[in-house]
Design a protein around this motif. Structure first.
Motif, PDB file in Angstrom:
ATOM      1  N   UNK A  35      10.680  -4.642  -3.850  1.00 46.59           N
ATOM      2  CA  UNK A  35      10.104  -4.792  -2.520  1.00 46.59           C
ATOM      3  C   UNK A  35       9.558  -3.467  -2.004  1.00 46.59           C
ATOM      4  N   UNK A  36      10.241  -2.375  -2.323  1.00 48.40           N
ATOM      5  CA  UNK A  36       9.786  -1.055  -1.890  1.00 48.40           C
ATOM      6  C   UNK A  36       8.458  -0.702  -2.531  1.00 48.40           C
ATOM      7  N   UNK A  37       8.316  -0.983  -3.820  1.00 44.86           N
ATOM      8  CA  UNK A  37       7.033  -0.719  -4.504  1.00 44.86           C
ATOM      9  C   UNK A  37       5.899  -1.514  -3.871  1.00 44.86           C
ATOM     10  N   UNK A  38       6.132  -2.811  -3.602  1.00 41.31           N
ATOM     11  CA  UNK A  38       5.054  -3.624  -3.049  1.00 41.31           C
ATOM     12  C   UNK A  38       4.740  -3.244  -1.606  1.00 41.31           C
ATOM     13  N   UNK A  39       5.736  -2.768  -0.864  1.00 38.55           N
ATOM     14  CA  UNK A  39       5.454  -2.242   0.471  1.00 38.55           C
ATOM     15  C   UNK A  39       4.494  -1.065   0.374  1.00 38.55           C
ATOM     16  N   UNK A  40       4.734  -0.171  -0.577  1.00 37.97           N
ATOM     17  CA  UNK A  40       3.853   0.985  -0.745  1.00 37.97           C
ATOM     18  C   UNK A  40       2.461   0.583  -1.214  1.00 37.97           C
ATOM     19  N   UNK A  41       2.381  -0.415  -2.094  1.00 34.31           N
ATOM     20  CA  UNK A  41       1.069  -0.877  -2.557  1.00 34.31           C
ATOM     21  C   UNK A  41       0.244  -1.405  -1.387  1.00 34.31           C
ATOM     22  N   UNK A  42       0.902  -2.121  -0.471  1.00 38.76           N
ATOM     23  CA  UNK A  42       0.207  -2.655   0.706  1.00 38.76           C
ATOM     24  C   UNK A  42      -0.248  -1.509   1.612  1.00 38.76           C
ATOM     25  N   UNK A  43       0.663  -0.602   1.918  1.00 36.63           N
ATOM     26  CA  UNK A  43       0.322   0.513   2.799  1.00 36.63           C
ATOM     27  C   UNK A  43      -0.770   1.382   2.185  1.00 36.63           C
ATOM     28  N   UNK A  44      -0.673   1.617   0.902  1.00 36.08           N
ATOM     29  CA  UNK A  44      -1.667   2.424   0.203  1.00 36.08           C
ATOM     30  C   UNK A  44      -3.041   1.748   0.222  1.00 36.08           C
ATOM     31  N   UNK A  45      -3.031   0.423   0.066  1.00 35.98           N
ATOM     32  CA  UNK A  45      -4.285  -0.328   0.078  1.00 35.98           C
ATOM     33  C   UNK A  45      -5.002  -0.267   1.412  1.00 35.98           C
ATOM     34  N   UNK A  46      -4.231  -0.036   2.478  1.00 37.77           N
ATOM     35  CA  UNK A  46      -4.819   0.053   3.821  1.00 37.77           C
ATOM     36  C   UNK A  46      -5.032   1.503   4.259  1.00 37.77           C
ATOM     37  N   UNK A  47      -4.722   2.456   3.375  1.00 33.51           N
ATOM     38  CA  UNK A  47      -4.894   3.863   3.724  1.00 33.51           C
ATOM     39  C   UNK A  47      -3.942   4.333   4.798  1.00 33.51           C
ATOM     40  N   UNK A  48      -2.759   3.702   4.876  1.00 30.31           N
ATOM     41  CA  UNK A  48      -1.786   4.053   5.908  1.00 30.31           C
ATOM     42  C   UNK A  48      -0.942   5.246   5.474  1.00 30.31           C
ATOM     43  N   UNK A  49      -0.466   6.006   6.448  1.00 30.23           N
ATOM     44  CA  UNK A  49       0.458   7.089   6.165  1.00 30.23           C
ATOM     45  C   UNK A  49       1.797   6.499   5.749  1.00 30.23           C
ATOM     46  N   UNK A  50       2.320   6.984   4.636  1.00 29.53           N
ATOM     47  CA  UNK A  50       3.551   6.430   4.077  1.00 29.53           C
ATOM     48  C   UNK A  50       4.699   7.412   4.313  1.00 29.53           C
ATOM     49  N   UNK A  51       5.854   6.905   4.783  1.00 23.49           N
ATOM     50  CA  UNK A  51       7.023   7.778   4.981  1.00 23.49           C
ATOM     51  C   UNK A  51       7.622   8.183   3.635  1.00 23.49           C
TER      52      UNK A  51
END
Length: 256
Positions: free
Chosen positions: A151-167
């Motif tokens: 779930x953590x990996x897919x959360x990052x894939x989503x955030x990365x796909x939107x160009x969001x800042x990741x914690x």
């Protein structure tokens, strides 16, 4: 012994044996499906080897897509390949509307598929990454019922796909806690590692650290005599999905 040319040839042979006469690819035997066709094509791409009779495969996939039902995974597999190869990947408006309104899933993998299909069709919904960030757990990971590496990996894939800042620091702290004996586990207290947990840890490090980790030892332990890869050291037949994840990591590690 790690012999890249021989390994590549054995994987190609394995994939060719999974090709159905209709053009799609199968799990083991029987009828082909979108998932195994997706992973077979992606595997050939990693190996820089053109799939046999590719146009037949794309024709088959396009036919399935035209008559496909609403299932997020299937839509993702078909749209991804068809779009990349210049084929018709459009979906009915009723499917698009369902994706817009039903992305809040306990499995962020399903949310990722939904969000990806929307983005392929030009729809970037700000509320999706905002919702993902809102469900991050105190340990830095993601998961509706406690953090896990998938779930953590897919959360990052989503955030990365939107160009969001990741914690990043918080996520890496959780991810690193899942690592033991040369591989990533599902959670810090889980064992054994599986190909999907190792691939998830690998992708998280690619995204956040910009580097890959050498997990060749684990990967080679799950290689089967038929040229494919299984799910874990202890169990499993070769599958296109597992094989793709394995060779994706090997290619990134060894610079294929």
């Amino acid at each position: 012994m790690f012999d890249p040319p021989a390994l590549k040839n054995s994987v190609i042979s394995f994939l060719n044996k999974r090709r159905h006469s209709s053009g799609g690819y199968t799990l083991y035997e029987g009828l082909p499906d979108s998932k195994n066709t997706y992973y077979a094509i992606r595997s050939f791409e990693v190996l820089d080897h053109e799939p046999p009779r590719l146009e037949e495969t794309l024709d088959w996939l396009e036919d399935v897509h035209r008559g496909g039902t609403f299932a997020a995974q299937g839509l993702f597999y078909r749209c991804s390949i068809l779009r990349d190869y210049g084929r018709d990947f459009e979906i009915p408006e009723k499917f698009t509307e369902m994706l817009r309104t039903s992305y809040r899933k306990s499995s962020l993998e399903i949310t990722f598929y939904m969000d990806s299909v929307l983005r392929m069709h030009g729809e970037y919904l700000d509320e999706i990454p905002e919702w993902v960030l809102s469900i991050q757990n105190e340990d830095g990971g993601f998961g509706a019922y406690g953090s896990d590496i998938i779930n953590t990996r897919f959360a990052l894939e989503i955030l990365n796909g939107h160009g969001m800042k990741i914690p990043g620091d918080e996520v890496l702290q959780f991810t690193d806690s899942c690592f033991s004996d040369g591989a990533w586990n599902f959670t810090p207290i889980s064992y054994p590692p599986y190909i999907e947990t190792v691939h998830s840890g690998f992708r998280i490090n690619e995204i956040l650290r910009g580097k890959v980790s050498d997990v060749t030892g684990f990967i080679m332990k799950i290689r089967n005599p038929d040229g494919g890869f299984r799910r874990s050291v202890y169990m499993g037949i070769s599958e296109p999905e597992y094989t793709y994840r394995a060779i994706y990591m090997l290619a990134s590690i060894h610079g294929w």
